[in-house]
Design a protein around this motif. Structure first.
Motif, short mmCIF file in Angstrom:
data_model
loop_
_atom_site.label_atom_id
_atom_site.label_comp_id
_atom_site.label_asym_id
_atom_site.label_seq_id
_atom_site.Cartn_x
_atom_site.Cartn_y
_atom_site.Cartn_z
N PRO A 271 29.11 42.52 46.90
CA PRO A 271 29.72 41.79 45.78
C PRO A 271 30.80 42.61 45.07
CG PRO A 271 27.31 41.92 45.52
CD PRO A 271 27.66 42.76 46.70
N PHE A 272 31.68 41.89 44.39
CA PHE A 272 32.81 42.51 43.69
C PHE A 272 32.71 42.13 42.21
CE2 PHE A 272 37.12 41.62 42.00
CZ PHE A 272 37.62 42.91 42.02
N VAL A 273 32.96 43.09 41.34
CA VAL A 273 32.91 42.81 39.90
C VAL A 273 34.27 43.16 39.28
CG1 VAL A 273 31.67 43.21 37.74
CG2 VAL A 273 30.47 43.48 39.92
N PRO A 274 35.04 42.15 38.85
CA PRO A 274 36.33 42.43 38.20
C PRO A 274 36.12 43.27 36.94
CG PRO A 274 36.08 40.07 38.66
CD PRO A 274 34.75 40.71 38.91
N ASN A 275 37.09 44.11 36.59
CA ASN A 275 36.81 45.08 35.51
C ASN A 275 36.85 44.49 34.09
OD1 ASN A 275 39.54 44.98 35.26
ND2 ASN A 275 39.88 46.95 36.29
N ASP A 276 37.24 43.22 33.94
CA ASP A 276 37.13 42.61 32.61
C ASP A 276 35.78 41.90 32.41
OD1 ASP A 276 37.60 40.51 34.35
OD2 ASP A 276 39.11 39.51 33.09
N ARG A 277 34.88 42.06 33.38
CA ARG A 277 33.59 41.35 33.32
C ARG A 277 32.40 42.24 33.68
NH1 ARG A 277 36.06 36.58 36.94
NH2 ARG A 277 38.05 37.59 36.49
N ASN A 278 31.21 41.81 33.30
CA ASN A 278 29.96 42.46 33.73
C ASN A 278 29.27 41.55 34.74
OD1 ASN A 278 29.32 40.41 31.87
ND2 ASN A 278 27.35 41.35 31.43
N HIS A 279 28.39 42.09 35.52
CA HIS A 279 27.57 41.25 36.41
C HIS A 279 26.13 41.33 35.92
CE1 HIS A 279 26.42 38.92 39.80
NE2 HIS A 279 27.51 39.16 40.51
N THR A 280 25.49 40.17 35.76
CA THR A 280 24.11 40.17 35.26
C THR A 280 23.09 40.12 36.42
OG1 THR A 280 24.07 37.77 35.01
CG2 THR A 280 24.80 39.05 33.11
N TRP A 281 23.61 40.03 37.66
CA TRP A 281 22.78 40.13 38.88
C TRP A 281 21.64 39.13 38.92
CZ3 TRP A 281 25.87 42.11 42.02
CH2 TRP A 281 26.68 43.20 41.68
N GLN A 282 21.92 37.90 38.54
CA GLN A 282 20.93 36.86 38.81
C GLN A 282 20.71 36.80 40.32
OE1 GLN A 282 21.77 33.59 40.27
NE2 GLN A 282 19.65 32.86 40.19
N THR A 283 21.79 36.97 41.08
CA THR A 283 21.70 37.03 42.54
C THR A 283 22.59 38.15 43.06
OG1 THR A 283 21.27 34.67 42.81
CG2 THR A 283 22.25 35.77 44.68
N PHE A 284 22.07 38.94 43.99
CA PHE A 284 22.89 39.93 44.69
C PHE A 284 23.30 39.27 46.01
CE2 PHE A 284 24.13 43.67 47.01
CZ PHE A 284 24.66 44.51 46.03
N HIS A 285 24.54 38.81 46.06
CA HIS A 285 24.99 37.93 47.15
C HIS A 285 25.95 38.67 48.08
CE1 HIS A 285 27.30 34.41 48.84
NE2 HIS A 285 26.08 33.94 48.94
#
Ligand SMILES: *Cc1c(COP(=O)(O)O)cnc(C)c1O
Length: 367
Positions: A271-285
């Motif tokens: 997965p990729f996380v843009p730097n203006d956002r966080n990932h809450t990892w409901q799913t690791f896809h």
């Protein structure tokens, strides 16, 4: 590993069960103090003025669409890749879902393609914050404002997600959260509508409760409403999880780090996380390359004691939509189709240990 590792498992503690028991013993089973407490917690976390607890994360969007008077003849833009409920609610009010492909880095709506499908009938956009990562909701809001469209954020999976530190559920006219056991916080079944629009929440509250409005201390039935209320023992189950939620997010991002460090397989895209956002990892896809077959991979994990599954549907490809709209969805929504056919959701939840994540990563590396 002896014990089967399921794809998802909620973290319910004895303290949560004690609150549920308290409600059951009190006899006040329907909307009471824990529903109010849960609503308060959600509106604070989402930086909105209002929240309304309902029976699930599909009822949330159904209510909002009804409250906005979206109906037959109207079009609503939805991403082609999501859980089917995102499009079903549009069908439920008699309107037409108009699909837009996703981008394969974030699995969220491809904002660059939204304006192409806007017509004079378009009334709203339902962007999804898929798998716990905010979509580019700032860009969606710009387009919506330019064309005078409502935005209902499907944040079913994305409680705690934000873009530039503004929480999901606070951008559009309404936010929709699910409290299903697969989501970050669970009440069994449950949903929350967030909004800054007092009139909208008032309508949602009337519609979820048989169409009742209290006028001069009298119950007046002003709408043909639903019964989409949440029970108080469901809310009691969730309030403790809400309190612990910051810890949950930290724990989950630590576990996600283990996947990032351990998975080394050129056939797998992480997965990729843009730097203006966080990932809450409901799913690791993750995405499998074309040399791997999704069904075989799911079986391979199962044989090794791990539950994995595909992540979400290419909605226009599902039978109901394919028949009704006669889409050639594989050609029209190639990214949504690829994510549906080659995506895999790996287990990631609070109760897992780093050792278990290492074990799952080892299997990924064998693929
Ligand atoms: C889970 C989910 C829903 C539906 O929520 P329920 O509470 O199960 O009705 C809607 N949209 C998305 C994106 C979801 O993941």
């Amino acid at each position: 590993m002896s014990e089967f590792i399921p794809l998802a498992s909620p973290d319910i503690r004895d303290t949560d069960i004690a609150l549920v028991n308290e409600v059951l013993r009190s006899g006040m089973l329907i909307q009471s103090k824990y529903v109010a407490e849960l609503e308060n917690g959600f509106l604070k976390r989402s930086s909105t003025n209002f929240a309304s607890a309902v029976s699930n994360g599909t009822a949330t969007m159904h209510l909002v669409l009804r409250a906005l008077d979206i109906k037959h003849g109207d079009e609503v833009i939805v991403p082609a890749f999501s859980y089917v409920a995102t499009a079903n609610v549009v069908e439920l009010v008699g309107a037409t879902p108009v699909f837009v492909d996703i981008d394969l880095d974030t699995f969220n709506i491809d904002v660059a393609q939204i304006e192409k499908v806007i017509t004079s009938k378009t009334k709203a956009i339902i962007p999804v914050h898929e798998f716990g990562l905010a979509c580019n909701i700032e860009a969606v809001m710009q387009i919506a404002n330019k064309h005078n469209l409502f935005v209902i954020e499907d944040a079913a999976c994305a409680f705690g997600a934000h873009q530039n530190n503004k929480p999901v559920g606070s951008f559009g006219i309404a936010g929709s959260f699910s409290l299903h056991p697969r989501k970050s916080i669970t009440s069994g079944e449950g949903g929350i509508v967030t909004s800054n629009d007092e009139n909208l929440i008032k309508k949602v509250n009337i519609l979820k409760n048989h169409g009742v409005e209290i006028i001069n201390q009298n119950m007046e039935f002003v709408e043909a409403g639903f019964n989409y209320r949440m029970t108080d023992f469901q809310a009691a189950l969730a309030v403790g999880q809400l309190e612990r939620f910051d810890d949950t997010l930290i724990k989950k991002s630590r576990l996600a780090e283990v996947y990032f460090n351990e998975i080394k397989n050129p056939k797998i895209k992480l997965p990729f996380v843009p730097n203006d956002r966080n990932h809450t990892w409901q799913t690791f896809h993750i995405m499998l390359d074309d040399s791997l077959n999704q069904k075989d991979v799911i079986q391979y994990f199962k044989d090794r004691g791990v539950g994995v599954n595909y992540g979400a549907q290419c909605i226009p490809y599902q039978q109901y939509y394919a028949k009704k709209y006669n889409h050639n969805s594989q050609e029209k929504y190639p990214n949504a189709f690829a994510a549906y056919k080659q995506g895999i959701a790996l287990p990631l939840y609070e109760k897992l240990t780093e050792t278990q994540i290492e074990y799952i990563s080892k299997i990924v590396n064998e693929l």
